[in-house]
Design a protein around this motif. Sequence first.
Motif, PDB file in Angstrom:
ATOM      1  N   UNK A  85       0.835  -1.184   0.000  1.00 52.42           N
ATOM      2  CA  UNK A  85       0.000   0.000   0.000  1.00 52.42           C
ATOM      3  C   UNK A  85       0.876   1.243   0.000  1.00 52.42           C
ATOM      4  N   UNK A  86       0.579   2.154  -0.909  1.00 51.24           N
ATOM      5  CA  UNK A  86       1.196   3.479  -0.885  1.00 51.24           C
ATOM      6  C   UNK A  86       0.078   4.482  -0.668  1.00 51.24           C
ATOM      7  N   UNK A  87       0.402   5.758  -0.730  1.00 50.74           N
ATOM      8  CA  UNK A  87      -0.642   6.769  -0.527  1.00 50.74           C
ATOM      9  C   UNK A  87      -1.653   6.797  -1.674  1.00 50.74           C
ATOM     10  N   UNK A  88      -1.286   6.210  -2.828  1.00 49.20           N
ATOM     11  CA  UNK A  88      -2.181   6.277  -3.977  1.00 49.20           C
ATOM     12  C   UNK A  88      -2.547   4.931  -4.586  1.00 49.20           C
ATOM     13  N   UNK A  89      -1.833   3.873  -4.258  1.00 44.16           N
ATOM     14  CA  UNK A  89      -2.107   2.584  -4.888  1.00 44.16           C
ATOM     15  C   UNK A  89      -2.086   1.443  -3.886  1.00 44.16           C
ATOM     16  N   UNK A  90      -2.805   0.389  -4.250  1.00 41.70           N
ATOM     17  CA  UNK A  90      -2.772  -0.867  -3.508  1.00 41.70           C
ATOM     18  C   UNK A  90      -2.472  -1.959  -4.525  1.00 41.70           C
TER      19      UNK A  90
END
Length: 107
Positions: A85-90
Motif C-alpha cells: 500500500x502506498x498513498x495512492x495505490x494498492x
Amino acid sequence: MEKVLSKRERAYYLDLNGRENKLAWVGKCFAIKEATFKAINQLIYGNFNFLNIEFIVDENGKPNIYSTKIDFKEKGIFLHHSISLTSKTVTAFVTAEKLKEVTTNEN
C-alpha cells in the motif's frame, strides 16, 4: 460496499478511524479479492464472487484470506499473499498452491 465487502469486512471498516484508513481498507480488500479470485479460478470451478472471499485481520494483526463458500484447506488449497500500500495505490499478489493427493500402496 455491499457488493465487495462481507459483513465481517464491513464491521472492521466501521471500526476504523479516519477517511484515509477506511479508503485504504476498501482498496486492500478489493485488491486481495481480485488477486485471490484469479489465483483460485484454475483450481476451483464455480460461481465465486467478491463476497465469497474474505480478507480478515486476526487479533494478532495478521491478514488472512478465507472463503465463505468453501474451506480452502479442506480442498488442499493454500494461499500465499502479499499486499503493498502506498498513498495512492494498492497492489496484491496471491498464489494458490494445491497439494497433490498422496496415495499409498499397501501390500
